[in-house]
Design an enzyme around this catalytic site. Structure first.
Site, short mmCIF file in Angstrom:
data_model
loop_
_atom_site.label_atom_id
_atom_site.label_comp_id
_atom_site.label_asym_id
_atom_site.label_seq_id
_atom_site.Cartn_x
_atom_site.Cartn_y
_atom_site.Cartn_z
N ASP A 197 0.87 -1.18 0.00
CA ASP A 197 0.00 0.00 0.00
C ASP A 197 0.91 1.23 0.00
OD1 ASP A 197 0.86 0.40 2.62
OD2 ASP A 197 -1.13 0.38 3.52
N HIS A 198 0.31 2.41 0.16
CA HIS A 198 1.08 3.66 0.14
C HIS A 198 2.12 3.71 1.27
CE1 HIS A 198 -2.56 3.99 2.51
NE2 HIS A 198 -1.98 4.93 3.23
N CYS B 211 3.16 -2.96 4.04
CA CYS B 211 2.33 -1.80 4.37
C CYS B 211 3.10 -1.01 5.42
CB CYS B 211 0.92 -2.19 4.82
SG CYS B 211 0.78 -3.04 6.40
N THR C 124 3.11 -0.86 8.77
CA THR C 124 3.67 -1.71 9.83
C THR C 124 3.88 -3.15 9.37
OG1 THR C 124 1.43 -2.26 10.53
CG2 THR C 124 2.51 -0.42 11.66
N ILE D 227 1.44 -5.10 9.45
CA ILE D 227 0.46 -5.85 10.23
C ILE D 227 -0.84 -6.04 9.45
CG2 ILE D 227 -0.94 -5.87 12.34
CD1 ILE D 227 1.33 -4.31 13.74
N GLY D 228 -1.42 -4.96 8.98
CA GLY D 228 -2.71 -5.07 8.29
C GLY D 228 -2.62 -5.96 7.06
N HIS E 65 10.38 -23.78 9.38
CA HIS E 65 9.35 -24.43 10.20
C HIS E 65 7.93 -24.25 9.68
CE1 HIS E 65 11.93 -24.73 14.14
NE2 HIS E 65 12.49 -25.32 13.10
N ARG F 160 8.70 -33.21 11.17
CA ARG F 160 7.66 -32.90 12.16
C ARG F 160 6.96 -31.58 11.84
NH1 ARG F 160 12.44 -31.22 14.46
NH2 ARG F 160 12.40 -29.31 15.72
N HIS F 161 7.63 -30.71 11.10
CA HIS F 161 7.00 -29.42 10.77
C HIS F 161 5.92 -29.58 9.71
CE1 HIS F 161 9.90 -27.60 13.35
NE2 HIS F 161 10.88 -28.22 12.69
C1 RB5 Z 1 -1.91 3.06 6.21
O1 RB5 Z 1 -1.86 4.36 6.70
C2 RB5 Z 1 -1.53 2.06 7.30
O2 RB5 Z 1 -2.60 1.90 8.16
C3 RB5 Z 1 -1.14 0.74 6.69
O3 RB5 Z 1 -0.07 0.95 5.83
C4 RB5 Z 1 -0.69 -0.34 7.65
O4 RB5 Z 1 0.28 0.12 8.53
C5 RB5 Z 1 -1.74 -1.11 8.31
O5 RB5 Z 1 -1.51 -2.08 9.03
#
Ligand code: RB5
Length: 153
Positions: free
Chosen positions: A10-11, A67, A69, A71-72, A100, A134-135
């Site tokens: 993403d951006h 992205c 972080t 995470i998303g 693993h 095992r993995h």
């Molecule tokens: C976008 O601003 C931000 O929320 C996205 O890049 C990311 O960090 C989400 O997990």
């Protein structure tokens, strides 16, 4: 594995994606399929995750998702059956998730990991293999979880 890879961000991951693409092409001699985004205009990370992961499933190649972080985009990727996406911010995790978990997608945070560390994480991910044994049994249990959720393979 073929020297070809699917990538998307993403951006929030755009700048790091451009650095990783150059590294993959120039240093690792990979052919890179860039599924966007192509500028810093705001986009939604689940859309990028879906596009990249569908291509990963179709091709059998690895994918990289970025992205802000990581995470998303990794949460989104892991909703897709057949995708094992690992968010890594160190080389050890990148190595172990191949050995693993047989991860097929690497997620990175464009705002949390510097470009040099990110390149090293990418290289580590791409140069380590699944241990099996095992993995394998455990990875098969992940597949069973997917089947229980969706009722389909
Ligand atoms: C976008 O601003 C931000 O929320 C996205 O890049 C990311 O960090 C989400 O997990």
């Amino acid at each position: 594995m073929e020297n070809k890879i699917i990538i998307g961000s993403d951006h929030g991951g755009f700048d790091l994606k451009q650095e990783i693409i150059a590294f993959l092409q120039n240093d690792m001699k990979y052919e890179v399929q860039d599924m966007g985004c192509y500028d810093k205009n705001s986009v939604d990370y689940p859309d990028i995750a879906e596009t990249v992961c569908n291509e990963v499933k179709k091709s059998g190649l690895y994918g990289i998702l970025i992205c802000g972080t990581g995470i998303g985009i990794s949460i989104s990727a892991n909703k897709i059956n057949g995708i094992r996406c690992a968010l890594c911010s160190d080389e050890y995790s990148a190595k172990m998730t191949r050995h693993h978990n047989d991860a097929n997608v690497l997620a990175l945070g464009g705002r949390t990991v510097g470009p040099e560390l990110a390149k090293s994480i990418v290289q580590t991910f791409l140069t380590n293999d699944f241990d099996g044994g095992r993995h394998e049994k455990r990875v098969n249990k992940i597949k069973l979880l997917e089947e229980k959720q969706t009722g389909s393979k």
